[in-house]
Every structure is written in C-alpha cells, then in structure tokens.
Write an enzyme that holds these catalytic residues in place. Structure first.
Site, mmCIF file in Angstrom:
data_model
loop_
_atom_site.group_PDB
_atom_site.id
_atom_site.type_symbol
_atom_site.label_atom_id
_atom_site.label_comp_id
_atom_site.label_asym_id
_atom_site.label_seq_id
_atom_site.Cartn_x
_atom_site.Cartn_y
_atom_site.Cartn_z
ATOM 1 N N GLY A 186 6.549 8.281 0.602
ATOM 2 C CA GLY A 186 7.149 7.997 1.900
ATOM 3 C C GLY A 186 6.333 6.984 2.687
ATOM 4 C CG HIS A 199 7.085 2.110 -0.668
ATOM 5 N ND1 HIS A 199 6.454 2.163 0.556
ATOM 6 C CD2 HIS A 199 6.340 2.856 -1.513
ATOM 7 C CE1 HIS A 199 5.373 2.912 0.440
ATOM 8 N NE2 HIS A 199 5.266 3.339 -0.790
#
Ligand code: PAF
Length: 280
Positions: free
Chosen positions: A31, A37
C-alpha cells in the site's frame, strides 16, 4: 474494481478467470501507493487479461516494531488509484486472514540473502518469502511484478520461486524516480522538507560514480560514494555494496556488469536505491 478481503473469495474469483483461460497478473504491495507501484500495475495491465493487486503491510517482514507501526497506511487513496488504472481485484486482507496461525516456515534462501539487507534486517527476507509464497499459492498468477528499487528482494523472490517450484514468471520493472532523481518509495512521505531536498543526492552521487568506471577500482568507487553521501547533511550510509547482478555477492572487478546497492539513513528514514554499472 472489486475489493476482496478474504482468501476464500479471492481464490473463487481468480479461479473463475483461470477456468476461462485468462492470464493473471499479480502486483504484491504494502500500500501507500505511488507512481512506482502504478508503473508495475500498468505493465501488469498490458501483459495480462486480469490484474490482482494485493495491499497488505506484512508484519513478518518487519524486524523493527517502530518501522511497522509508522509504515504509512492509506487504503482509501490506494483504492482510488487502483480503480483509476483498471485493476480487477484489490486484495486487502487483515493480518488474521493471512496468518490465522503463526507462519513458522524458514526458507533456505541461500547466498542471495546472506549479504546487505540480509544481515542488516534479520528475518526480513524470510518474512518476504512467507508472504509472497502465500500470495502466489492463493492467486497462482501467470506473472508477478516487482520493482527493481528492491533489487536484492527480486533475487530472493526468484530463489523462493525456484525452491518452491512455482510456475510463475517474475517480471522485474525499472525504478521510478521523481524529477529530481529520488527513487519513489512509500517511505519518502516521512522525510522533512529539508530532507526531501537533500535525498536526491543519493542518486546523483551514485550516477556520478559511473564515470569513474573502469579507471578506478570497485573498492575506490565504493569508498568514494560512501564518503560523498556521508558529507551531505542528515545522511548516513548504512552500506554500499557493488555486487554481482545475479548472486548479490560483492565483486572486485567491473566485468560482470555489477549493481551498486545502497541503504542510507536520511534522518531516521531508511532509504534504499541502486545503480547498474554499465557504461551509459
Ligand atoms: O516490496 C514490497 O512492497 C514488499 O516487500 C512485498 C513484496 C509486497 C511483500 O510484502
């Protein structure tokens, strides 16, 4: 995008796609998603029919309780970003779902884990192998995507895949950097404004060292990088090793196209980065 929180639902949903012959891309994350990402997700999206992103701050890979407690958690913003890039499933389990029992498995990760992050963070790579192997068993993806910022982690994951006989393609993706060169990391949000201004010097000094090759020895270049970074305010190099790109073992010559892997404390924020010693 579906948000799934249980292993049972995840297996059902992915199993259904697989039974239709669809390829599955998995992007494991903890996260606090940033453009690094998202570049992995974009690639997974391009190369697979169905994309699963896991968001799980894995406690077994933290060997420092404060680091685990202060790791940024931004679920709502993460889901918005994943939805925007067309992810099919965000798998966001809680700790009990992943570890109903303590995971006591010890992986024989071999030489790739016995240097750099290995001794610096005892148990860290075993924890990474535990969570990634669990995710691989649950999702059984066609391909899984990892960022080269964690260069040694990729070698460890490839070793785990080999010993566990997973039939999964591990895709290494290049480091994403901010415009000023700082490698994107979830930990960057913990830098003070001054530290954030200083932190790009890690990359710029490593990059400058490329021009010292091949006239200077590996040992000279290594020491120069450490000394230059330590001169920058608030920076303290934990280690800088110039290693073989596959074995992760420190090298003495330039012939194998080695990679310089660094960890630097910027204040109390631990930043990692690396650079390939290939003439550019
Ligand atoms: O690189 C990371 O974010 C983590 O180590 C990973 C691979 C998601 C496992 O928790």
């Amino acid at each position: 995008m579906e948000i799934i929180r249980t292993v049972e639902q995840l297996k059902d949903r992915v199993g259904c796609e697989k039974s239709l012959g669809r390829s599955i891309g998995l992007v494991p994350t903890m996260g606090a998603l940033h453009d690094g990402h998202i570049s992995l997700v974009d690639r997974a999206r391009r190369e697979n029919d169905f994309v699963v992103v896991s968001v799980f701050v894995n406690p077994t890979q933290f060997n420092n309780a404060i680091d685990l407690a202060t790791y940024p958690r931004t679920e709502e913003a993460d889901c918005e970003k994943l939805e925007a890039v067309g992810v099919d499933i965000a798998f966001i389990p809680d700790v009990k779902e992943i570890y109903p029992e303590p995971d006591t498995r010890v992986f024989d990760l071999g030489e790739v884990a016995n240097v750099m992050e290995g001794p610096m963070r005892p148990g860290h790579f075993n924890g990474v192998a535990q969570i990634v192997s669990k995710l691989f068993s649950m999702v059984q993806p066609t391909r899984a995507y990892f960022g080269e910022k964690d260069f040694q982690q990729i070698a460890v994951i490839k070793r785990m895949v080999e010993i566990e006989n997973f039939d999964i393609d591990i895709v290494d993706c290049p480091i994403k950097r901010a415009d000023d060169g700082l490698a994107l990391s979830s930990r960057n949000v913990r830098l003070t404004p001054t530290q954030r201004e200083l932190a790009p010097s890690i990359h710029s000094i490593m990059k400058e060292s490329l021009s010292m090759m091949p006239d200077h020895t590996v040992a000279e270049v290594k020491q120069w990088v450490i000394d230059e970074i330590n001169k920058v305010d608030e920076m303290k190099v934990e280690y800088y090793e110039i290693v073989h790109p596959l074995t992760m073992q420190p090298v003495e010559t330039w012939s194998c196209g080695p990679v310089g892997c660094i960890t630097v404390y910027c204040g109390d924020v631990r930043l990692i980065d690396n650079i390939k010693y290939i003439k550019q």
